[in-house]
Design a protein around this motif. Structure first.
Motif, PDB file in Angstrom:
ATOM      1  N   ARG A   1       0.824  -1.205   0.000  1.00 29.94           N
ATOM      2  CA  ARG A   1       0.000   0.000   0.000  1.00 29.94           C
ATOM      3  C   ARG A   1       0.863   1.262   0.000  1.00 29.94           C
ATOM      4  O   ARG A   1       0.553   2.246  -0.685  1.00 29.94           O
ATOM      5  CB  ARG A   1      -0.925  -0.021   1.227  1.00 29.94           C
ATOM      6  N   THR A   2       1.953   1.220   0.717  1.00 32.75           N
ATOM      7  CA  THR A   2       2.853   2.373   0.806  1.00 32.75           C
ATOM      8  C   THR A   2       3.539   2.662  -0.527  1.00 32.75           C
ATOM      9  O   THR A   2       3.708   3.822  -0.916  1.00 32.75           O
ATOM     10  CB  THR A   2       3.917   2.126   1.893  1.00 32.75           C
ATOM     11  N   LEU A   3       3.921   1.604  -1.240  1.00 29.40           N
ATOM     12  CA  LEU A   3       4.654   1.775  -2.489  1.00 29.40           C
ATOM     13  C   LEU A   3       3.752   2.056  -3.681  1.00 29.40           C
ATOM     14  O   LEU A   3       4.182   2.657  -4.658  1.00 29.40           O
ATOM     15  CB  LEU A   3       5.495   0.521  -2.775  1.00 29.40           C
ATOM     16  N   GLY A   4       2.507   1.627  -3.621  1.00 32.25           N
ATOM     17  CA  GLY A   4       1.600   1.836  -4.748  1.00 32.25           C
ATOM     18  C   GLY A   4       2.152   1.208  -6.013  1.00 32.25           C
ATOM     19  O   GLY A   4       2.591   0.060  -5.998  1.00 32.25           O
ATOM     20  N   ASP A   5       2.154   1.955  -7.110  1.00 34.54           N
ATOM     21  CA  ASP A   5       2.671   1.428  -8.371  1.00 34.54           C
ATOM     22  C   ASP A   5       4.141   1.780  -8.593  1.00 34.54           C
ATOM     23  O   ASP A   5       4.672   1.577  -9.672  1.00 34.54           O
ATOM     24  CB  ASP A   5       1.829   1.917  -9.550  1.00 34.54           C
ATOM     25  N   ARG A   6       4.801   2.298  -7.551  1.00 30.39           N
ATOM     26  CA  ARG A   6       6.213   2.674  -7.674  1.00 30.39           C
ATOM     27  C   ARG A   6       7.122   1.448  -7.770  1.00 30.39           C
ATOM     28  O   ARG A   6       8.185   1.490  -8.393  1.00 30.39           O
ATOM     29  CB  ARG A   6       6.607   3.516  -6.470  1.00 30.39           C
ATOM     30  N   ALA A   7       6.721   0.350  -7.137  1.00 27.63           N
ATOM     31  CA  ALA A   7       7.499  -0.884  -7.138  1.00 27.63           C
ATOM     32  C   ALA A   7       6.567  -2.039  -6.793  1.00 27.63           C
ATOM     33  O   ALA A   7       5.417  -1.827  -6.394  1.00 27.63           O
ATOM     34  CB  ALA A   7       8.649  -0.801  -6.138  1.00 27.63           C
ATOM     35  N   VAL A   8       7.062  -3.263  -6.944  1.00 25.46           N
ATOM     36  CA  VAL A   8       6.272  -4.468  -6.668  1.00 25.46           C
ATOM     37  C   VAL A   8       6.771  -5.104  -5.376  1.00 25.46           C
ATOM     38  O   VAL A   8       7.974  -5.352  -5.216  1.00 25.46           O
ATOM     39  CB  VAL A   8       6.389  -5.486  -7.815  1.00 25.46           C
ATOM     40  N   ALA A   9       5.864  -5.394  -4.455  1.00 31.23           N
ATOM     41  CA  ALA A   9       6.224  -6.022  -3.187  1.00 31.23           C
ATOM     42  C   ALA A   9       5.616  -7.412  -3.098  1.00 31.23           C
ATOM     43  O   ALA A   9       4.469  -7.634  -3.500  1.00 31.23           O
ATOM     44  CB  ALA A   9       5.748  -5.163  -2.016  1.00 31.23           C
ATOM     45  N   THR A  10       6.382  -8.354  -2.562  1.00 30.95           N
ATOM     46  CA  THR A  10       5.886  -9.710  -2.364  1.00 30.95           C
ATOM     47  C   THR A  10       6.660 -10.328  -1.205  1.00 30.95           C
ATOM     48  O   THR A  10       7.494  -9.671  -0.578  1.00 30.95           O
ATOM     49  CB  THR A  10       6.039 -10.548  -3.649  1.00 30.95           C
ATOM     50  N   ARG A  11       6.380 -11.589  -0.904  1.00 31.16           N
ATOM     51  CA  ARG A  11       7.165 -12.260   0.133  1.00 31.16           C
ATOM     52  C   ARG A  11       7.227 -13.755  -0.120  1.00 31.16           C
ATOM     53  O   ARG A  11       6.316 -14.352  -0.693  1.00 31.16           O
ATOM     54  CB  ARG A  11       6.610 -11.976   1.528  1.00 31.16           C
TER      55      ARG A  11
END
Length: 263
Positions: free
Chosen positions: A164-174
């Motif tokens: 949510r913090t990064l939005g479309d600026r980068a992709v987050a996963t785990r």
């Protein structure tokens, strides 16, 4: 089933809990009549732990799709890094919302790892891994992956917060059971990396069977023609999979492939 390529995650999927390929898995991999591609969150420097167990190394899509490696030619076919200015913006956003955050970066296409002082020391003596000398060093060069860790957050909640913090600026996963989030350049996923490699080889999504166990595998399993979640997979993965096979400790990938290819 008319599969032309097998795509498989490594940890929690192809190898067992002791990080080993079993004899059954090795036997099946030797008989599979189509290419097998490793699609992993691991950096390049961790590939040897698996490739050394194989009679012949396998092509690998590393760092959640950011790096595509051909072991036959020892060449990187494709690499997508986050520019330094993007890293600077992303790290600032994360520090503003997560007070206890600890950061690290995979650089040089995943051959080196730089981390903050508070990062857990798990690889003593490895010259490819070192503590940064200043906060600015973390964002001074392009990185194929930014890693963010929280000591207090719930893993799923932490991923949601970072995304949510990064939005479309980068992709987050785990891919970890802890509150460790892996961040890639916008558009970089296991699915994107696999799609690029398949297009290069003239293979379509419906001709691919893919195996995985954690949230970072969701894009790949969604893209592939046949999505198989491990018996030990995260609930989110089982929810989108076409099938659920046995666990990684029960040779789930090998059992499925033996039946699928009538080996």
């Amino acid at each position: 089933m008319s599969f032309r390529l097998v795509a498989t995650d490594i940890d929690g999927t192809l190898i067992n809990s002791e990080r080993l390929l079993t004899r059954r898995t090795l036997d099946v991999l030797a008989q599979v009549p189509v290419p097998v591609v490793l699609v992993t969150g691991r950096p390049m420097r961790w590939l040897d732990q698996l490739q050394d167990q194989l009679p012949h190394p396998l092509p690998a899509i590393c760092a959640n799709g950011a790096v595509i490696y051909d072991p036959d030619t020892d060449q990187i076919l494709r690499a997508e890094s986050m520019p330094a200015e993007v890293l600077l913006d992303v790290t600032k956003r994360l520090r503003d919302v997560v007070p206890d955050i600890v950061l690290a970066v995979e650089v040089e296409d995943g051959r080196s790892f730089l981390h903050e002082q508070a990062w857990p020391r798990l690889w003593e003596g490895d010259h490819r891994i070192r503590v940064i000398s200043s906060p600015e060093e973390l964002t001074s060069a392009p990185a194929v992956k930014l890693l963010a860790r929280s000591a207090t957050a719930d893993p799923d909640d932490f991923l949601e917060l970072v995304s949510r913090t990064l939005g479309d600026r980068a992709v987050a996963t785990r891919s970890s059971s802890s509150a460790l989030v892996e961040i890639s350049a916008a558009g970089v996923t296991k699915a994107a990396g696999l799609a690029w490699l398949c297009e290069r080889e003239g293979i379509t999504a419906d001709q691919v069977v893919a195996f995985g166990d954690m949230p970072n595998d969701i894009p790949m399993l969604t893209w592939a023609g046949r999505a198989v979640a491990m018996g030990n997979a995260h609930p989110a993965l089982k929810a989108i999979a076409d099938e659920v096979c046995a666990t990684n400790d029960d040779d789930g990938v090998a059992r499925y492939l033996r039946e699928a290819f009538d080996l």
